[in-house]
Design an enzyme around this catalytic site. Structure first.
Site, short mmCIF file in Angstrom:
data_model
loop_
_atom_site.label_atom_id
_atom_site.label_comp_id
_atom_site.label_asym_id
_atom_site.label_seq_id
_atom_site.Cartn_x
_atom_site.Cartn_y
_atom_site.Cartn_z
N ASP A 80 34.32 43.55 44.93
CA ASP A 80 34.84 44.00 43.78
C ASP A 80 33.94 43.44 42.41
O ASP A 80 33.21 44.14 41.57
CB ASP A 80 36.00 44.15 43.46
CG ASP A 80 36.36 44.51 42.07
OD1 ASP A 80 35.84 45.75 41.66
OD2 ASP A 80 36.95 43.76 41.35
N ASP A 83 35.12 38.17 42.90
CA ASP A 83 36.04 37.84 43.81
C ASP A 83 35.34 38.41 45.30
O ASP A 83 34.47 38.81 45.37
CB ASP A 83 37.44 38.35 43.68
CG ASP A 83 37.31 39.76 43.14
OD1 ASP A 83 36.67 40.42 43.73
OD2 ASP A 83 38.36 40.17 42.54
N TYR A 232 44.10 46.40 39.32
CA TYR A 232 43.39 47.99 39.13
C TYR A 232 44.50 48.81 39.03
O TYR A 232 44.75 49.66 39.69
CB TYR A 232 42.31 48.24 39.67
CG TYR A 232 41.03 47.51 39.81
CD1 TYR A 232 40.22 47.95 38.80
CD2 TYR A 232 40.83 46.43 40.58
CE1 TYR A 232 39.20 47.35 38.54
CE2 TYR A 232 39.62 45.90 40.28
CZ TYR A 232 38.66 46.21 39.41
OH TYR A 232 37.31 45.48 39.09
#
Length: 627
Positions: A80, A83, A232
């Protein structure tokens, strides 16, 4: 190291006068170069077994066993951000944005020889989504535990954190994630249709199934995958259902999907929500502009009235960005950057900029204008806003910093990114453990050993301040969802700088061909007696234009090692440089430049080129030293 003092060799280079005037912005920022770098970021984010054509050489294979504990192969896809979690929602949004660029900016991407790279970037995501959708009503939505991953600082090749996979099914729905993935696959099917019809059909089949799954079993994906909430969190799924329906209608021409968007326009907020944000979480402005295209093309038919309501909200978003919305406008920094949130703000600016560039094309093609409360706006006005955000991102800001890593003379060098901040596994083969990574690499003040080219970092705060600090993750972490819209944005602006602006013609400069003699390549050699080496500079003018009363020239310079042995750490001193130059990096010493990190050595017979612009007196280039 050989140093040369009094007998420095002067090479006459035409370098630029700083193009400070607004009319010169298009050439000052090399959108083609910036575009090329964005694809390198996606290569750096790849999970799985890497292809032979991988250009980011400091990365190695990783995540090869993803999903196997759950009995499914989930190798591939993208990490993403800084990470190593594969979050489905932002990854799918990124693929939708890449696909939109491939569809709407095919001409510009083809002319810049970047269509193949675009399709490869899309396919690395879509191949993963196909694996993640093994059954009609099953979607694996995440790989990796965000909590444990964020407690470790290690290379993806060394991962010791949990690789748990999380799925959606009828008992654990996620209409937002399934809907966005359906939109991504539908848009990607359009992107691949001219090049690979069978793959396009496969993508469309998965998109249809995922849309049905998302619509039939409704719910927030973060309720089914609680691990994603801290990273998210979804605000709703109605926008994703409309978004997926709009893309499926465009991909199939099936009126069922258009009818869905019309019948649910009020209930799902498509014609009700006027927004000032477009992002991985909020797709309303994208839905509204995508559906406005149908109306602008005169294809509204029985849905014309509802489509006009969608366009009213599309106009609300565009007018708010242009600050012509009767006071209900976006916030901007003193330097003119769209400001939405403290955390990773540039993702909102890049997405909005591309969306307005798209809407500008739709309006221009229909010979229409934007109707704002504060007056009518020509399509060019929307494109000007998009350009202003792109130029800010590339360095036209109070920091004089490009927020695209690796672009321009000044960019972030302490990026919040694990793989970038730790030496490559090919340079340091011993593993870097979870805690060791923090102690040895995260907290170090030096720049990253691996430049993560093309990454858009989070960016400055509301006052245009930026701290180049690896621990400042709100500002220094790059993301898929922030970088992906830059592909379409830079492609559009690159095409515009060549005089092709969609429905109209826009030429920021008067471009004329100079006399043939101006194109003559002029070679010059440097052969110090001490070493017997021979460096040749081959100059050529590739274009010229007039801005105001000044004629500017774009020069390409080829540096060639004509000796019989390699040359490394070549340093050049450039005197009287007052403007932009691309392809050389500043060393930190005044007037001194060097080849980029990835091209530290010129093998025997090897050449390297850089580009500069000049509208004034010539500058002198001196070879200072090399090994």
């Amino acid at each position: 190291m050989r140093k040369f003092g009094g007998s420095l060799f002067g090479v006459s280079l035409l370098l630029s006068v700083l193009l400070a005037a607004a009319t010169a912005a298009a050439e000052y920022y090399n959108y083609g170069s910036a575009l090329d770098k964005t694809f390198l970021f996606f290569e750096a984010q790849r999970s799985g077994k890497l292809p032979a054509a991988q250009r980011v050489k400091w990365r190695g294979p990783s995540g090869l066993k993803d999903g196997l504990a759950q009995g499914v192969s989930l190798e591939g896809g993208y990490y993403d951000a800084g990470d190593h979690v594969k979050f489905g929602l932002p990854m799918a949004f990124a693929v939708t944005m890449l696909s939109w660029a491939a569809v709407d900016n095919r001409k510009e991407l083809s002319s810049s020889n970047q269509m193949q790279q675009t399709l490869w970037s899309i396919r690395w995501g879509t191949d993963y989504f196909i694996k993640a959708h093994p059954q009609p009503n099953v979607l694996w939505g995440q790989v990796g535990d965000g909590e444990s991953d964020h407690y470790c600082w290690e290379r993806p090749e060394d991962m010791t954190t949990s690789r748990t996979a999380y799925k959606l099914d009828p008992y654990h729905p996620g209409s937002d994630l399934a809907g966005e993935t359906a939109a991504a696959l539908a848009a990607a099917s359009l992107a691949f249709k001219p090049f690979n019809s069978s793959y396009s059909a496969l993508l469309l089949s998965h998109a249809k199934e995922l849309f049905s799954f998302a619509d039939k079993y409704r719910g927030l994906y973060t309720n089914s995958i609680p691990n994603a909430k801290a990273f998210y969190m979804s605000s709703g799924y109605s926008d994703e259902l409309l978004w997926a329906a709009a893309w499926l209608h465009r991909a199939t021409g099936d009126q069922y999907y258009l009818k869905y968007a019309m019948d649910n326009s009020g209930y799902m907020g498509g014609t009700g929500w006027g927004v000032k944000e477009f992002s991985w979480d909020n797709k309303y402005a994208g839905v509204q502009i995508l559906l406005s295209k149908i109306l602008l093309e005169g294809k509204g038919g029985i849905y014309t009235s509802t489509l006009k309501q969608y366009q009213t909200k599309a106009d609300y978003f565009a007018c708010a960005c242009l600050k012509k919305n009767g006071g209900y406008n976006i916030q901007t920094t003193p330097g003119g950057l769209m400001y939405v949130r403290e955390w990773n703000n540039l993702q909102y600016a890049s997405a909005a900029a591309y969306l307005l560039a798209v809407y500008s094309d739709y309006l221009s093609a229909a010979n229409a204008k934007l109707n704002c409360p504060d007056g009518l706006v020509q399509p060019q006005g929307l494109l000007d806003f998009a350009r202003s955000q792109a130029d800010y991102i590339l360095g036209k800001n109070r920091q004089g910093m490009s927020y695209v890593v690796g672009y321009g003379p000044k960019y972030p060098i302490r990026v919040h990114h694990r793989g970038s901040s730790i030496p490559s596994i090919f340079a340091q083969r011993s593993s870097v453990s979870c805690v060791q990574g923090f102690d040895s690499w995260y907290r170090r003040s030096q720049g990253d050993p691996n430049v993560i080219y093309g990454a858009l970092v989070g960016g400055p705060d509301e006052n245009d301040n930026y701290s180049d600090d690896r621990s400042n993750y709100e500002q220094s972490e790059p993301t898929l969802s922030g970088t992906a819209p830059l592909v379409g944005l830079f492609a559009k602006l690159y095409g515009g700088s060549l005089g092709s602006y969609g429905g109209g013609s826009y030429k920021p400069y008067e471009t004329t061909k100079p006399a043939a003699s101006s194109y003559k390549a002029t070679p010059t050699t440097y052969s110090p007696k001490q070493s017997g080496a021979q460096i040749e500079f081959l100059h050529s003018i590739t274009s010229n234009w007039i801005a105001g009363n000044t004629r500017y020239y774009r020069h390409k310079v080829i540096i060639k090692n004509n000796s019989q042995k390699p040359i490394s750490d070549l340093k050049l001193k450039i005197e009287d440089l007052s403007g932009p130059i691309w392809g050389l990096n500043p060393t930190g010493q005044k007037y001194t430049y060097q080849l980029p990190q990835w091209q530290k050595t010129l093998r025997a017979g090897q050449a390297y080129d850089f580009v500069y612009v000049q509208g004034g007196p010539q500058a002198k280039v001196l070879v200072l030293s090399y090994n």
